[in-house]
Design a protein around this motif. Structure first.
Motif, mmCIF file in Angstrom:
data_model
loop_
_atom_site.group_PDB
_atom_site.id
_atom_site.type_symbol
_atom_site.label_atom_id
_atom_site.label_comp_id
_atom_site.label_asym_id
_atom_site.label_seq_id
_atom_site.Cartn_x
_atom_site.Cartn_y
_atom_site.Cartn_z
ATOM 1 N N HIS A 85 0.863 -1.182 0.000
ATOM 2 C CA HIS A 85 0.000 0.000 0.000
ATOM 3 C C HIS A 85 0.904 1.238 0.000
ATOM 4 N N PRO A 86 0.494 2.330 -0.664
ATOM 5 C CA PRO A 86 1.348 3.541 -0.694
ATOM 6 C C PRO A 86 1.708 4.067 0.699
ATOM 7 N N SER A 87 0.910 3.748 1.718
ATOM 8 C CA SER A 87 1.213 4.235 3.071
ATOM 9 C C SER A 87 2.300 3.394 3.749
ATOM 10 N N PHE A 88 2.658 2.277 3.141
ATOM 11 C CA PHE A 88 3.669 1.389 3.711
ATOM 12 C C PHE A 88 4.787 1.215 2.689
ATOM 13 N N LYS A 89 5.795 2.055 2.824
ATOM 14 C CA LYS A 89 6.894 2.027 1.862
ATOM 15 C C LYS A 89 8.036 1.168 2.412
ATOM 16 N N ILE A 90 8.482 0.218 1.590
ATOM 17 C CA ILE A 90 9.599 -0.641 1.968
ATOM 18 C C ILE A 90 10.892 0.124 1.676
ATOM 19 N N ARG A 91 11.754 0.247 2.703
ATOM 20 C CA ARG A 91 13.005 0.985 2.513
ATOM 21 C C ARG A 91 14.167 0.040 2.276
ATOM 22 N N GLU A 92 14.842 0.261 1.172
ATOM 23 C CA GLU A 92 15.994 -0.583 0.832
ATOM 24 C C GLU A 92 17.043 -0.536 1.936
ATOM 25 N N GLY A 93 17.610 -1.681 2.248
ATOM 26 C CA GLY A 93 18.654 -1.743 3.267
ATOM 27 C C GLY A 93 18.119 -1.956 4.667
ATOM 28 N N GLU A 94 16.809 -1.770 4.862
ATOM 29 C CA GLU A 94 16.195 -1.979 6.181
ATOM 30 C C GLU A 94 15.769 -3.439 6.301
ATOM 31 N N GLU A 95 15.895 -3.977 7.501
ATOM 32 C CA GLU A 95 15.443 -5.346 7.708
ATOM 33 C C GLU A 95 13.984 -5.354 8.163
ATOM 34 N N TYR A 96 13.242 -6.318 7.646
ATOM 35 C CA TYR A 96 11.826 -6.450 7.987
ATOM 36 C C TYR A 96 11.556 -7.796 8.639
ATOM 37 N N ILE A 97 10.607 -7.776 9.557
ATOM 38 C CA ILE A 97 10.115 -9.007 10.166
ATOM 39 C C ILE A 97 8.868 -9.393 9.376
ATOM 40 N N TYR A 98 8.869 -10.596 8.851
ATOM 41 C CA TYR A 98 7.724 -11.077 8.079
ATOM 42 C C TYR A 98 6.897 -12.010 8.945
ATOM 43 N N THR A 99 5.595 -11.830 8.895
ATOM 44 C CA THR A 99 4.720 -12.730 9.642
ATOM 45 C C THR A 99 3.643 -13.284 8.710
ATOM 46 N N CYS A 100 3.129 -14.442 9.111
ATOM 47 C CA CYS A 100 2.052 -15.080 8.353
ATOM 48 C C CYS A 100 0.769 -14.281 8.579
ATOM 49 N N PRO A 101 0.068 -13.890 7.513
ATOM 50 C CA PRO A 101 -1.172 -13.128 7.712
ATOM 51 C C PRO A 101 -2.305 -14.000 8.254
ATOM 52 N N ILE A 102 -2.091 -15.320 8.285
ATOM 53 C CA ILE A 102 -3.143 -16.224 8.774
ATOM 54 C C ILE A 102 -2.958 -16.496 10.273
ATOM 55 N N CYS A 103 -1.756 -16.935 10.670
ATOM 56 C CA CYS A 103 -1.563 -17.318 12.082
ATOM 57 C C CYS A 103 -0.674 -16.345 12.842
ATOM 58 N N ALA A 104 -0.120 -15.347 12.171
ATOM 59 C CA ALA A 104 0.716 -14.303 12.780
ATOM 60 C C ALA A 104 2.075 -14.816 13.268
ATOM 61 N N ALA A 105 2.448 -16.038 12.904
ATOM 62 C CA ALA A 105 3.771 -16.543 13.295
ATOM 63 C C ALA A 105 4.866 -15.794 12.535
ATOM 64 N N GLN A 106 5.989 -15.623 13.200
ATOM 65 C CA GLN A 106 7.129 -14.975 12.550
ATOM 66 C C GLN A 106 7.793 -15.943 11.581
ATOM 67 N N LEU A 107 8.074 -15.455 10.384
ATOM 68 C CA LEU A 107 8.643 -16.317 9.343
ATOM 69 C C LEU A 107 10.155 -16.145 9.207
ATOM 70 N N ASN A 108 10.700 -15.123 9.875
ATOM 71 C CA ASN A 108 12.158 -14.945 9.840
ATOM 72 C C ASN A 108 12.806 -16.158 10.481
ATOM 73 N N SER A 109 13.892 -16.600 9.884
ATOM 74 C CA SER A 109 14.558 -17.806 10.355
ATOM 75 C C SER A 109 15.239 -17.568 11.692
ATOM 76 N N MET A 110 15.126 -18.541 12.585
ATOM 77 C CA MET A 110 15.833 -18.479 13.860
ATOM 78 C C MET A 110 17.248 -19.027 13.670
ATOM 79 N N LYS A 111 17.427 -19.745 12.573
ATOM 80 C CA LYS A 111 18.675 -20.457 12.331
ATOM 81 C C LYS A 111 19.640 -19.630 11.485
ATOM 82 N N TYR A 112 19.121 -19.000 10.459
ATOM 83 C CA TYR A 112 19.967 -18.261 9.523
ATOM 84 C C TYR A 112 19.648 -16.769 9.614
ATOM 85 N N LEU A 113 20.626 -16.007 10.090
ATOM 86 C CA LEU A 113 20.466 -14.566 10.266
ATOM 87 C C LEU A 113 20.033 -13.893 8.954
ATOM 88 N N HIS A 114 19.042 -13.033 9.030
ATOM 89 C CA HIS A 114 18.486 -12.233 7.930
ATOM 90 C C HIS A 114 17.662 -13.033 6.931
#
Ligand SMILES: [Zn+2]
Length: 138
Positions: free
Chosen positions: A50-79
């Motif tokens: 959405h235009p109100s949510f701009k992704i900034r290059e170089g910034e790290e994002y936490i991704y979550t499942c839109p269904i169960c809200a679990a975090q999808l970022n790996s606990m094993k492999y950084l980034h």
């Protein structure tokens, strides 16, 4: 059978029409969040928000499942962020991509088989590549 993408936790379907839909929030400011549409074609790094949510290059994002809200970022492999892919033949793969916006790399893994894509894959190859000394045993 079409290619499907699933949440690694609830195995809910993340792909709707022609996108993979995830919720994302900026690591350094979790109130900066929104939905992000990813291209399901591996190696295509086009994203839509959405235009109100701009992704900034170089910034790290936490991704979550839109269904169960679990975090999808790996606990094993950084980034790295992990989701599941089921191909046309019903074979299941782990898909890893970078949580850092602008980094173009994808790893598709099943057992010891690895496919990597994207110009930035070299940044993370060390996580996934079989160490040289182990190759002789394969
Ligand atoms: Zn889920």
């Amino acid at each position: 059978m079409a290619v499907e993408y699933l949440c690694k936790v609830c195995r809910g379907h993340l792909n709707v029409k022609t996108s993979i839909i995830l919720a994302a929030s900026k690591l350094t400011n979790r109130s900066h969040r929104g939905l992000i549409y990813l291209n399901p074609e591996i190696g295509n790094y086009t994203t839509t928000t959405h235009p109100s949510f701009k992704i900034r290059e170089g910034e790290e994002y936490i991704y979550t499942c839109p269904i169960c809200a679990a975090q999808l970022n790996s606990m094993k492999y950084l980034h790295m962020v992990r989701i599941i892919m089921i191909d046309e033949d019903g074979k299941e793969y782990n898909i890893y991509f970078s949580g850092i916006a602008g980094e173009k790399c994808t790893f598709k893994i099943r057992g010891t088989k690895l496919e990597s894509k994207g110009p930035d894959a070299k940044l993370y190859n060390r996580f996934f590549e079989v160490p040289e000394e182990d190759k002789k045993y394969l």
